[in-house]
Design a protein around this motif. Structure first.
Motif, short mmCIF file in Angstrom:
data_model
loop_
_atom_site.label_atom_id
_atom_site.label_comp_id
_atom_site.label_asym_id
_atom_site.label_seq_id
_atom_site.Cartn_x
_atom_site.Cartn_y
_atom_site.Cartn_z
N THR A 78 2.21 1.77 -3.51
CA THR A 78 1.18 2.25 -4.43
C THR A 78 0.89 3.72 -4.16
O THR A 78 0.85 4.55 -5.07
CB THR A 78 -0.11 1.43 -4.25
N GLU A 98 0.84 -1.20 0.00
CA GLU A 98 0.00 0.00 0.00
C GLU A 98 0.88 1.26 0.00
O GLU A 98 0.59 2.22 -0.72
CB GLU A 98 -0.92 0.01 1.22
N ARG A 103 -5.87 -7.97 1.90
CA ARG A 103 -4.46 -8.27 2.09
C ARG A 103 -4.22 -8.48 3.57
O ARG A 103 -4.38 -7.56 4.37
CB ARG A 103 -3.58 -7.15 1.55
N LYS A 118 -3.03 -11.41 -2.06
CA LYS A 118 -4.30 -11.16 -1.38
C LYS A 118 -5.03 -12.48 -1.17
O LYS A 118 -4.79 -13.45 -1.87
CB LYS A 118 -5.15 -10.24 -2.24
N ASP A 149 -1.27 -5.47 -6.48
CA ASP A 149 -2.61 -5.38 -5.92
C ASP A 149 -3.55 -6.40 -6.55
O ASP A 149 -4.25 -7.11 -5.85
CB ASP A 149 -3.15 -3.96 -6.11
N GLN A 150 -3.56 -6.47 -7.87
CA GLN A 150 -4.49 -7.36 -8.56
C GLN A 150 -3.85 -8.67 -9.01
O GLN A 150 -4.55 -9.59 -9.43
CB GLN A 150 -5.09 -6.65 -9.78
N TYR A 198 -0.29 -1.57 -9.03
CA TYR A 198 -1.70 -1.96 -8.99
C TYR A 198 -1.92 -3.28 -9.74
O TYR A 198 -2.52 -4.22 -9.22
CB TYR A 198 -2.57 -0.84 -9.58
N TRP A 202 -7.72 -4.60 4.22
CA TRP A 202 -6.60 -5.33 4.80
C TRP A 202 -7.06 -6.02 6.08
O TRP A 202 -8.13 -5.71 6.61
CB TRP A 202 -5.40 -4.42 5.09
#
Lengths: 223, 309
Positions: free
Chosen positions: A44, A41, B276, B283, A99-100, A95, B137
Protein backbone atom coordinates in the motif's frame (compact mmCIF):
# COMPACT_ATOMS: atom_id res chain seq x y z
CA UNK A 1 18.63 17.20 -30.06
CA UNK A 2 15.38 15.89 -31.38
CA UNK A 3 15.07 12.18 -31.85
CA UNK A 4 13.56 10.90 -35.04
CA UNK A 5 10.40 8.91 -35.20
CA UNK A 6 12.06 5.53 -34.70
CA UNK A 7 14.28 6.62 -31.88
CA UNK A 8 11.36 8.33 -30.14
CA UNK A 9 9.45 5.05 -30.30
CA UNK A 10 12.48 3.30 -28.83
CA UNK A 11 12.74 5.90 -26.07
CA UNK A 12 9.04 5.50 -25.32
CA UNK A 13 9.36 1.72 -25.14
CA UNK A 14 12.35 1.99 -22.81
CA UNK A 15 10.55 4.51 -20.62
CA UNK A 16 7.50 2.26 -20.50
CA UNK A 17 9.60 -0.60 -19.16
CA UNK A 18 11.35 1.69 -16.72
CA UNK A 19 8.01 2.91 -15.37
CA UNK A 20 6.91 -0.70 -14.91
CA UNK A 21 10.01 -1.57 -12.88
CA UNK A 22 8.60 -0.56 -9.45
CA UNK A 23 5.50 -2.68 -10.12
CA UNK A 24 7.65 -5.57 -11.22
CA UNK A 25 9.86 -5.31 -8.12
CA UNK A 26 6.81 -5.25 -5.86
CA UNK A 27 5.45 -8.32 -7.63
CA UNK A 28 8.76 -10.09 -7.16
CA UNK A 29 8.83 -8.99 -3.53
CA UNK A 30 5.41 -10.57 -2.98
CA UNK A 31 6.43 -13.78 -4.71
CA UNK A 32 9.66 -14.14 -2.77
CA UNK A 33 8.15 -12.87 0.49
CA UNK A 34 10.79 -10.17 0.80
CA UNK A 35 8.55 -7.17 1.50
CA UNK A 36 9.13 -7.45 5.24
CA UNK A 37 6.86 -8.62 8.02
CA UNK A 38 3.85 -6.65 6.82
CA UNK A 39 3.78 -7.05 3.03
CA UNK A 40 0.31 -5.58 2.63
CA UNK A 41 1.34 -2.37 4.32
CA UNK A 42 4.52 -2.29 2.23
CA UNK A 43 2.46 -2.73 -0.93
CA UNK A 44 0.00 0.00 0.00
CA UNK A 45 2.72 2.39 1.00
CA UNK A 46 4.87 1.74 -2.05
CA UNK A 47 2.09 2.11 -4.65
CA UNK A 48 1.05 5.34 -2.93
CA UNK A 49 4.55 6.74 -2.94
CA UNK A 50 5.04 5.81 -6.60
CA UNK A 51 1.82 7.63 -7.47
CA UNK A 52 3.20 10.76 -5.86
CA UNK A 53 6.59 10.32 -7.52
CA UNK A 54 5.04 9.90 -10.97
CA UNK A 55 2.88 12.98 -10.45
CA UNK A 56 6.00 14.97 -9.60
CA UNK A 57 7.95 13.52 -12.54
CA UNK A 58 5.05 14.47 -14.84
CA UNK A 59 5.20 18.01 -13.50
CA UNK A 60 8.93 18.12 -14.16
CA UNK A 61 8.53 17.68 -17.91
CA UNK A 62 7.62 21.29 -18.69
CA UNK A 63 10.39 22.90 -16.60
CA UNK A 64 12.92 20.44 -17.99
CA UNK A 65 11.78 21.25 -21.51
CA UNK A 66 12.09 24.98 -20.90
CA UNK A 67 15.52 24.76 -19.35
CA UNK A 68 17.01 22.34 -21.86
CA UNK A 69 15.11 23.18 -25.00
CA UNK A 70 14.28 19.50 -25.51
CA UNK A 71 10.77 20.07 -26.72
CA UNK A 72 10.35 16.45 -27.73
CA UNK A 73 10.18 15.27 -24.09
CA UNK A 74 6.66 16.66 -24.06
CA UNK A 75 5.76 13.57 -26.05
CA UNK A 76 6.63 11.43 -23.02
CA UNK A 77 4.43 13.29 -20.59
CA UNK A 78 1.19 11.45 -21.28
CA UNK A 79 2.76 8.11 -20.45
CA UNK A 80 4.17 9.45 -17.18
CA UNK A 81 0.79 10.87 -16.19
CA UNK A 82 -0.95 7.62 -17.03
CA UNK A 83 1.54 5.68 -14.94
CA UNK A 84 0.74 7.98 -12.02
CA UNK A 85 -2.89 7.02 -12.53
CA UNK A 86 -2.03 3.33 -12.82
CA UNK A 87 -0.10 3.33 -9.53
CA UNK A 88 -2.92 5.31 -7.90
CA UNK A 89 -5.39 2.67 -9.06
CA UNK A 90 -3.18 -0.09 -7.66
CA UNK A 91 -2.95 1.91 -4.42
CA UNK A 92 -6.74 2.11 -4.19
CA UNK A 93 -7.03 -1.57 -5.05
CA UNK A 94 -4.71 -2.58 -2.19
CA UNK A 95 -6.83 -0.49 0.17
CA UNK A 96 -10.20 -1.77 -1.07
CA UNK A 97 -9.12 -5.36 -1.41
CA UNK A 98 -6.30 -6.11 1.02
CA UNK A 99 -6.97 -3.54 3.70
CA UNK A 100 -10.76 -3.35 3.83
CA UNK A 101 -11.57 -6.58 2.03
CA UNK A 102 -14.44 -5.05 0.02
CA UNK A 103 -16.21 -3.82 3.12
CA UNK A 104 -17.99 -1.05 1.16
CA UNK A 105 -19.70 0.30 4.23
CA UNK A 106 -16.39 0.55 6.06
CA UNK A 107 -14.79 2.16 3.02
CA UNK A 108 -17.59 4.74 2.72
CA UNK A 109 -17.26 5.49 6.44
CA UNK A 110 -13.49 5.89 6.06
CA UNK A 111 -13.86 8.28 3.14
CA UNK A 112 -16.28 10.44 5.08
CA UNK A 113 -14.65 10.21 8.47
CA UNK A 114 -10.90 10.03 7.94
CA UNK A 115 -9.60 13.29 6.49
CA UNK A 116 -6.49 11.68 5.02
CA UNK A 117 -8.61 9.13 3.17
CA UNK A 118 -11.07 11.84 2.06
CA UNK A 119 -8.21 13.81 0.58
CA UNK A 120 -6.58 10.81 -1.08
CA UNK A 121 -9.87 9.68 -2.53
CA UNK A 122 -10.60 13.18 -3.85
CA UNK A 123 -7.20 13.23 -5.56
CA UNK A 124 -7.91 9.92 -7.23
CA UNK A 125 -11.37 11.05 -8.36
CA UNK A 126 -9.80 14.15 -9.87
CA UNK A 127 -7.39 11.96 -11.79
CA UNK A 128 -10.21 10.06 -13.51
CA UNK A 129 -11.19 12.71 -16.07
CA UNK A 130 -7.53 13.36 -16.79
CA UNK A 131 -6.80 9.73 -17.47
CA UNK A 132 -9.97 9.46 -19.57
CA UNK A 133 -8.91 12.38 -21.77
CA UNK A 134 -5.33 11.26 -22.30
CA UNK A 135 -5.71 10.54 -25.98
CA UNK A 136 -5.28 12.49 -29.20
CA UNK A 137 -8.95 11.94 -29.89
CA UNK A 138 -9.95 13.57 -26.59
CA UNK A 139 -7.65 16.53 -27.25
CA UNK A 140 -9.31 17.04 -30.64
CA UNK A 141 -12.77 16.74 -29.17
CA UNK A 142 -12.11 19.13 -26.32
CA UNK A 143 -9.92 21.56 -28.19
CA UNK A 144 -6.42 22.31 -27.00
CA UNK A 145 -7.30 25.14 -24.67
CA UNK A 146 -10.06 23.35 -22.83
CA UNK A 147 -7.99 20.19 -22.67
CA UNK A 148 -5.12 22.12 -21.14
CA UNK A 149 -7.40 23.83 -18.64
CA UNK A 150 -8.77 20.46 -17.59
CA UNK A 151 -5.34 18.91 -17.22
CA UNK A 152 -4.21 21.71 -14.94
CA UNK A 153 -6.19 19.70 -12.37
CA UNK A 154 -2.86 17.92 -11.79
CA UNK A 155 -1.86 20.93 -9.65
CA UNK A 156 -4.51 20.37 -6.96
CA UNK A 157 -4.12 16.61 -7.38
CA UNK A 158 -0.44 16.62 -6.45
CA UNK A 159 -1.10 18.91 -3.49
CA UNK A 160 -3.92 16.66 -2.27
CA UNK A 161 -1.54 13.73 -2.65
CA UNK A 162 1.03 15.45 -0.44
CA UNK A 163 -1.59 16.28 2.20
CA UNK A 164 -2.84 12.68 2.09
CA UNK A 165 0.67 11.42 2.83
CA UNK A 166 1.34 14.09 5.45
CA UNK A 167 -1.82 13.30 7.40
CA UNK A 168 -1.35 9.57 7.44
CA UNK A 169 2.15 9.38 8.91
CA UNK A 170 2.28 8.98 12.64
CA UNK A 171 5.05 11.38 13.46
CA UNK A 172 8.09 11.43 11.22
CA UNK A 173 7.06 13.78 8.41
CA UNK A 174 10.44 13.77 6.63
CA UNK A 175 9.22 12.13 3.41
CA UNK A 176 5.88 13.96 3.12
CA UNK A 177 7.87 17.15 3.64
CA UNK A 178 10.33 16.29 0.88
CA UNK A 179 7.55 15.54 -1.61
CA UNK A 180 5.67 18.67 -0.63
CA UNK A 181 8.72 20.88 -1.08
CA UNK A 182 9.29 19.46 -4.57
CA UNK A 183 5.61 19.89 -5.46
CA UNK A 184 5.50 23.46 -4.19
CA UNK A 185 8.72 24.27 -6.08
CA UNK A 186 7.32 22.86 -9.31
CA UNK A 187 4.03 24.72 -8.93
CA UNK A 188 5.77 27.87 -7.73
CA UNK A 189 7.91 27.86 -10.84
CA UNK A 190 4.78 27.91 -12.96
CA UNK A 191 3.33 30.75 -10.92
CA UNK A 192 6.55 32.69 -11.36
CA UNK A 193 6.54 32.16 -15.12
CA UNK A 194 2.99 33.39 -15.23
CA UNK A 195 3.89 36.48 -13.25
CA UNK A 196 6.84 37.21 -15.56
CA UNK A 197 4.58 36.88 -18.55
CA UNK A 198 1.98 39.20 -17.03
CA UNK A 199 4.60 41.84 -16.29
CA UNK A 200 6.00 41.60 -19.76
CA UNK A 201 2.58 42.15 -21.25
CA UNK A 202 1.79 45.06 -18.92
CA UNK A 203 5.07 46.75 -19.79
CA UNK A 204 4.13 46.49 -23.42
CA UNK A 205 7.41 44.86 -24.18
CA UNK A 206 5.60 41.89 -25.48
CA UNK A 207 4.77 41.86 -29.16
CA UNK A 208 3.67 38.68 -30.74
CA UNK A 209 6.00 37.66 -33.49
CA UNK A 210 4.71 38.43 -36.91
CA UNK A 211 3.75 35.18 -38.49
CA UNK A 212 5.90 34.32 -41.43
CA UNK A 213 3.98 33.40 -44.51
CA UNK A 214 5.21 31.31 -47.25
CA UNK A 215 4.00 31.68 -50.79
CA UNK A 216 1.69 34.31 -52.06
CA UNK A 217 -0.44 36.40 -49.74
CA UNK A 218 -3.79 37.37 -51.11
CA UNK A 219 -5.13 40.41 -49.38
CA UNK A 220 -8.83 40.47 -48.85
CA UNK A 221 -10.58 43.77 -48.49
CA UNK A 222 -14.10 44.27 -47.42
CA UNK A 223 -16.04 45.98 -50.09
CA UNK B 1 -2.74 -9.78 -8.68
CA UNK B 2 -1.75 -13.11 -7.28
CA UNK B 3 -2.17 -13.37 -3.56
CA UNK B 4 -1.49 -16.79 -2.19
CA UNK B 5 -3.67 -18.11 0.55
CA UNK B 6 -1.40 -18.55 3.53
CA UNK B 7 -0.97 -22.13 4.66
CA UNK B 8 -1.85 -23.03 8.24
CA UNK B 9 1.81 -22.56 9.12
CA UNK B 10 3.44 -19.70 7.29
CA UNK B 11 6.83 -20.38 5.74
CA UNK B 12 8.09 -17.33 7.61
CA UNK B 13 7.15 -18.98 10.90
CA UNK B 14 9.39 -21.91 10.33
CA UNK B 15 12.93 -21.40 11.47
CA UNK B 16 15.07 -22.68 8.63
CA UNK B 17 17.56 -25.39 9.45
CA UNK B 18 20.33 -23.09 8.34
CA UNK B 19 19.23 -20.28 10.62
CA UNK B 20 18.77 -22.75 13.44
CA UNK B 21 22.29 -24.07 13.02
CA UNK B 22 23.66 -20.56 12.72
CA UNK B 23 21.94 -19.57 15.93
CA UNK B 24 23.18 -22.69 17.71
CA UNK B 25 26.70 -22.08 16.49
CA UNK B 26 26.56 -18.43 17.48
CA UNK B 27 25.16 -19.23 20.90
CA UNK B 28 27.80 -21.86 21.45
CA UNK B 29 30.47 -19.45 20.38
CA UNK B 30 29.21 -16.69 22.64
CA UNK B 31 28.96 -19.12 25.54
CA UNK B 32 32.47 -20.46 25.12
CA UNK B 33 33.87 -16.98 24.72
CA UNK B 34 32.24 -15.92 27.97
CA UNK B 35 33.52 -19.03 29.71
CA UNK B 36 37.02 -18.37 28.48
CA UNK B 37 36.78 -15.03 30.18
CA UNK B 38 37.81 -13.19 27.05
CA UNK B 39 34.66 -11.11 27.21
CA UNK B 40 33.13 -9.31 30.17
CA UNK B 41 30.03 -11.25 31.22
CA UNK B 42 27.68 -8.41 30.30
CA UNK B 43 29.00 -8.03 26.80
CA UNK B 44 28.84 -11.74 26.14
CA UNK B 45 25.20 -11.70 27.08
CA UNK B 46 24.59 -8.97 24.54
CA UNK B 47 25.08 -11.58 21.86
CA UNK B 48 22.17 -13.89 21.22
CA UNK B 49 22.22 -16.20 24.17
CA UNK B 50 19.73 -18.37 26.02
CA UNK B 51 18.55 -17.12 29.38
CA UNK B 52 18.70 -20.36 31.31
CA UNK B 53 15.80 -21.77 33.25
CA UNK B 54 12.49 -20.16 32.44
CA UNK B 55 9.14 -21.13 33.90
CA UNK B 56 5.96 -21.13 31.86
CA UNK B 57 3.20 -18.78 32.93
CA UNK B 58 -0.55 -19.41 33.11
CA UNK B 59 -0.95 -15.84 31.88
CA UNK B 60 0.37 -16.84 28.44
CA UNK B 61 -1.89 -17.09 25.42
CA UNK B 62 -1.98 -20.28 23.38
CA UNK B 63 -2.36 -18.40 20.09
CA UNK B 64 0.25 -19.12 17.47
CA UNK B 65 3.35 -17.00 17.92
CA UNK B 66 4.59 -14.44 15.44
CA UNK B 67 7.84 -15.57 13.83
CA UNK B 68 11.13 -14.62 15.46
CA UNK B 69 12.10 -12.97 12.21
CA UNK B 70 9.02 -10.72 12.11
CA UNK B 71 9.31 -9.84 15.80
CA UNK B 72 12.94 -8.80 15.32
CA UNK B 73 12.71 -7.01 11.97
CA UNK B 74 9.42 -5.09 12.20
CA UNK B 75 9.89 -2.66 15.06
CA UNK B 76 8.88 0.77 16.21
CA UNK B 77 11.95 2.02 18.07
CA UNK B 78 12.30 5.58 16.85
CA UNK B 79 15.65 6.15 18.58
CA UNK B 80 17.08 3.66 16.08
CA UNK B 81 15.16 5.01 13.06
CA UNK B 82 11.54 5.65 12.18
CA UNK B 83 11.02 2.97 9.54
CA UNK B 84 10.02 -0.49 10.73
CA UNK B 85 13.19 -2.06 9.31
CA UNK B 86 15.51 0.60 10.72
CA UNK B 87 15.95 -0.62 14.33
CA UNK B 88 17.18 -4.07 13.27
CA UNK B 89 19.71 -2.41 10.98
CA UNK B 90 20.89 0.19 13.48
CA UNK B 91 21.56 -2.00 16.50
CA UNK B 92 25.12 -0.64 16.70
CA UNK B 93 23.66 2.65 17.95
CA UNK B 94 22.79 1.15 21.33
CA UNK B 95 25.18 -0.62 23.68
CA UNK B 96 23.14 -2.80 26.05
CA UNK B 97 26.04 -3.46 28.40
CA UNK B 98 27.09 -2.31 30.86
CA UNK B 99 23.64 -1.19 31.97
CA UNK B 100 21.96 -0.04 35.13
CA UNK B 101 18.45 1.05 36.04
CA UNK B 102 17.83 3.69 38.66
CA UNK B 103 14.65 3.36 40.66
CA UNK B 104 13.98 6.71 42.28
CA UNK B 105 11.38 9.25 43.29
CA UNK B 106 8.79 8.53 45.93
CA UNK B 107 10.35 5.33 47.26
CA UNK B 108 11.78 4.53 50.66
CA UNK B 109 14.63 2.48 49.25
CA UNK B 110 15.89 4.08 46.06
CA UNK B 111 18.24 1.74 44.32
CA UNK B 112 20.20 1.10 41.17
CA UNK B 113 19.95 -2.34 39.65
CA UNK B 114 22.33 -4.09 37.30
CA UNK B 115 20.96 -6.52 34.72
CA UNK B 116 22.44 -9.48 36.61
CA UNK B 117 20.55 -8.46 39.73
CA UNK B 118 17.30 -8.15 37.80
CA UNK B 119 17.77 -11.60 36.31
CA UNK B 120 17.97 -13.02 39.83
CA UNK B 121 15.28 -10.86 41.38
CA UNK B 122 12.49 -13.31 40.64
CA UNK B 123 12.16 -16.55 38.68
CA UNK B 124 12.25 -15.76 34.97
CA UNK B 125 8.90 -16.42 33.35
CA UNK B 126 7.89 -16.87 29.77
CA UNK B 127 4.86 -14.72 29.01
CA UNK B 128 3.31 -15.17 25.60
CA UNK B 129 1.37 -11.97 25.09
CA UNK B 130 -0.59 -10.36 22.32
CA UNK B 131 0.92 -7.04 21.31
CA UNK B 132 -1.32 -4.49 19.61
CA UNK B 133 0.30 -1.46 17.97
CA UNK B 134 -1.64 1.80 17.81
CA UNK B 135 -1.01 1.71 14.04
CA UNK B 136 -3.38 -1.23 13.60
CA UNK B 137 -1.17 -4.32 13.53
CA UNK B 138 -0.51 -6.96 16.13
CA UNK B 139 1.78 -9.83 17.06
CA UNK B 140 1.95 -12.69 19.56
CA UNK B 141 5.29 -12.53 21.33
CA UNK B 142 6.93 -14.91 23.82
CA UNK B 143 8.61 -12.51 26.22
CA UNK B 144 10.83 -13.55 29.10
CA UNK B 145 10.90 -11.43 32.20
CA UNK B 146 9.87 -10.75 35.75
CA UNK B 147 6.70 -9.11 37.06
CA UNK B 148 7.36 -5.41 37.53
CA UNK B 149 5.71 -5.63 40.91
CA UNK B 150 8.55 -7.78 42.25
CA UNK B 151 10.93 -4.90 41.60
CA UNK B 152 8.56 -2.28 42.99
CA UNK B 153 8.24 -4.28 46.21
CA UNK B 154 12.00 -4.03 46.77
CA UNK B 155 12.12 -0.24 46.59
CA UNK B 156 9.10 0.23 48.87
CA UNK B 157 6.96 2.96 47.27
CA UNK B 158 5.85 5.74 49.58
CA UNK B 159 2.18 6.27 50.32
CA UNK B 160 2.05 9.39 48.17
CA UNK B 161 3.34 7.61 45.05
CA UNK B 162 0.58 7.27 42.47
CA UNK B 163 2.36 6.95 39.14
CA UNK B 164 5.38 5.15 37.78
CA UNK B 165 7.37 6.77 35.01
CA UNK B 166 9.74 4.86 32.72
CA UNK B 167 12.58 6.70 31.04
CA UNK B 168 14.33 5.20 28.06
CA UNK B 169 17.97 5.51 27.16
CA UNK B 170 18.85 8.32 24.78
CA UNK B 171 22.18 9.26 23.30
CA UNK B 172 21.94 12.19 20.95
CA UNK B 173 25.30 11.43 19.36
CA UNK B 174 24.09 8.14 17.90
CA UNK B 175 20.30 8.21 17.99
CA UNK B 176 17.51 9.86 16.02
CA UNK B 177 17.20 13.58 16.60
CA UNK B 178 13.89 15.38 16.47
CA UNK B 179 10.57 13.57 15.82
CA UNK B 180 9.87 13.14 19.57
CA UNK B 181 10.97 14.97 22.70
CA UNK B 182 13.83 12.77 23.90
CA UNK B 183 14.45 10.86 26.05
CA UNK B 184 11.38 8.74 25.46
CA UNK B 185 9.24 8.40 28.54
CA UNK B 186 6.12 6.46 29.37
CA UNK B 187 4.12 6.01 32.53
CA UNK B 188 1.51 3.90 34.29
CA UNK B 189 -0.71 4.39 37.26
CA UNK B 190 0.83 2.60 40.25
CA UNK B 191 -1.95 -0.01 40.32
CA UNK B 192 -1.42 -0.68 36.62
CA UNK B 193 2.31 -1.03 37.23
CA UNK B 194 1.63 -3.51 40.03
CA UNK B 195 -0.79 -5.56 37.95
CA UNK B 196 0.40 -9.18 37.55
CA UNK B 197 0.31 -8.86 33.74
CA UNK B 198 2.79 -5.97 33.73
CA UNK B 199 6.13 -7.44 32.83
CA UNK B 200 9.69 -6.22 32.94
CA UNK B 201 11.01 -8.10 29.93
CA UNK B 202 14.65 -9.16 29.67
CA UNK B 203 14.27 -11.72 26.93
CA UNK B 204 12.44 -12.86 23.86
CA UNK B 205 11.98 -16.36 22.47
CA UNK B 206 14.02 -17.78 25.34
CA UNK B 207 16.99 -15.61 24.50
CA UNK B 208 18.41 -12.31 25.66
CA UNK B 209 16.31 -9.41 24.40
CA UNK B 210 17.56 -8.23 20.99
CA UNK B 211 18.57 -4.58 20.80
CA UNK B 212 15.81 -3.66 18.34
CA UNK B 213 13.23 -4.98 20.81
CA UNK B 214 14.47 -2.75 23.62
CA UNK B 215 17.56 -4.40 25.12
CA UNK B 216 18.53 -4.95 27.79
CA UNK B 217 15.19 -4.43 29.48
CA UNK B 218 11.83 -3.07 28.54
CA UNK B 219 8.34 -2.86 29.82
CA UNK B 220 5.48 -4.98 28.44
CA UNK B 221 1.92 -3.90 29.19
CA UNK B 222 -0.15 -6.18 26.97
CA UNK B 223 -3.55 -4.49 27.35
CA UNK B 224 -2.25 -1.13 26.17
CA UNK B 225 -1.03 -0.01 22.76
CA UNK B 226 2.58 -0.97 22.15
CA UNK B 227 4.06 2.49 22.61
CA UNK B 228 3.13 2.37 26.31
CA UNK B 229 5.77 -0.33 26.75
CA UNK B 230 8.99 1.67 26.91
CA UNK B 231 12.22 0.13 25.61
CA UNK B 232 15.80 0.20 26.91
CA UNK B 233 14.79 1.63 30.26
CA UNK B 234 17.41 3.50 32.34
CA UNK B 235 15.22 4.97 35.06
CA UNK B 236 11.98 4.16 36.84
CA UNK B 237 10.57 7.06 38.80
CA UNK B 238 7.64 7.04 41.19
CA UNK B 239 5.68 10.26 41.26
CA UNK B 240 2.60 11.79 42.75
CA UNK B 241 1.55 13.71 39.66
CA UNK B 242 0.64 12.07 36.37
CA UNK B 243 3.71 12.32 34.12
CA UNK B 244 3.37 13.81 30.65
CA UNK B 245 4.58 11.12 28.27
CA UNK B 246 6.51 11.52 25.01
CA UNK B 247 3.48 10.73 22.82
CA UNK B 248 1.18 12.95 24.86
CA UNK B 249 3.61 15.78 24.18
CA UNK B 250 3.81 14.87 20.50
CA UNK B 251 0.06 14.71 19.94
CA UNK B 252 -2.16 15.46 22.93
CA UNK B 253 -5.35 14.96 20.93
CA UNK B 254 -4.17 11.62 19.53
CA UNK B 255 -2.37 9.92 22.42
CA UNK B 256 -3.78 9.93 25.92
CA UNK B 257 -2.23 8.80 29.17
CA UNK B 258 -4.11 5.51 29.37
CA UNK B 259 -3.93 4.33 25.74
CA UNK B 260 -5.73 1.11 26.55
CA UNK B 261 -6.48 -1.00 23.51
CA UNK B 262 -10.09 -0.17 22.75
CA UNK B 263 -11.86 -1.02 19.48
CA UNK B 264 -14.58 1.51 20.24
CA UNK B 265 -12.34 4.53 20.64
CA UNK B 266 -10.71 5.42 17.34
CA UNK B 267 -7.43 7.16 16.86
CA UNK B 268 -8.54 10.56 15.48
CA UNK B 269 -7.06 9.65 12.12
CA UNK B 270 -7.83 5.95 11.80
CA UNK B 271 -10.14 3.26 13.12
CA UNK B 272 -9.05 0.93 15.92
CA UNK B 273 -11.85 -1.57 15.32
CA UNK B 274 -9.67 -4.06 13.45
CA UNK B 275 -6.04 -5.07 13.27
CA UNK B 276 -3.76 -7.05 11.02
CA UNK B 277 -2.00 -9.84 12.86
CA UNK B 278 1.46 -9.94 11.30
CA UNK B 279 1.67 -13.00 9.09
CA UNK B 280 -2.08 -13.17 8.49
CA UNK B 281 -3.88 -12.11 5.33
CA UNK B 282 -7.25 -10.97 6.64
CA UNK B 283 -7.73 -8.46 9.38
CA UNK B 284 -9.23 -9.51 12.67
CA UNK B 285 -11.42 -7.68 15.13
CA UNK B 286 -9.58 -5.85 17.89
CA UNK B 287 -10.60 -6.99 21.36
CA UNK B 288 -11.33 -4.74 24.33
CA UNK B 289 -8.15 -4.32 26.40
CA UNK B 290 -6.49 -6.45 23.72
CA UNK B 291 -8.32 -9.51 25.04
CA UNK B 292 -7.22 -8.96 28.65
CA UNK B 293 -10.51 -7.43 29.80
CA UNK B 294 -11.14 -10.17 32.37
CA UNK B 295 -7.90 -9.35 34.13
CA UNK B 296 -7.74 -5.56 33.82
CA UNK B 297 -11.22 -4.09 33.27
CA UNK B 298 -11.64 -3.66 37.03
CA UNK B 299 -8.78 -1.14 37.05
CA UNK B 300 -11.00 1.25 35.15
CA UNK B 301 -14.46 0.81 36.68
CA UNK B 302 -16.40 4.04 36.64
CA UNK B 303 -14.02 5.71 34.23
CA UNK B 304 -15.13 7.22 30.94
CA UNK B 305 -12.71 5.43 28.61
CA UNK B 306 -13.64 7.70 25.73
CA UNK B 307 -12.43 10.67 27.66
CA UNK B 308 -9.55 8.84 29.36
CA UNK B 309 -8.25 7.47 26.08
Amino acid sequence: MTPGKTSLSAIKAALFLLCLTPAFLLWRGLETDSLGANPIEALTRSTGEWTLRFLLITLMVTPLRKFTGWHWILRLRRMLGLFAFAYATAHLATYVWLDQFFDWEGIARDILKRPFITVGFAALMLMLPLAATSSNFAIRQLGGRRWQALHRAIYPIVLLGCVHFWWLVKKDITWPLIYTVIAVALLGLRGWWREQERRKQLAGGYLPQQPKFEGKVIKIFAR
Amino acid sequence: MLIRRPAAILPSEITTAKMYRERRRFMGLAGSLALAGTLPAGLARAATQPLGSITKSPLSTTESQTSYKAVTTYNNFYELGTDKEDPAQNTHRLKPAPWTVRVEGLVNKPRTFGIDELLKLAPLEERIYRMRCVEGWSMVIPWVGIPLTSLLRLVDPQGSARYVEFISHYDKTTMTRGVLDWPYNEALRLDEARHPLTLLALGLYGEVLPIQNGAPLRLVVPWKYGFKSGKSIVAIRLTEKQPVTAWMKAGPSEYGFYSNVNPEVDHPRWSQATERRIGEFSKRKTLMFNGYADQVASLYTGMDLRRNF
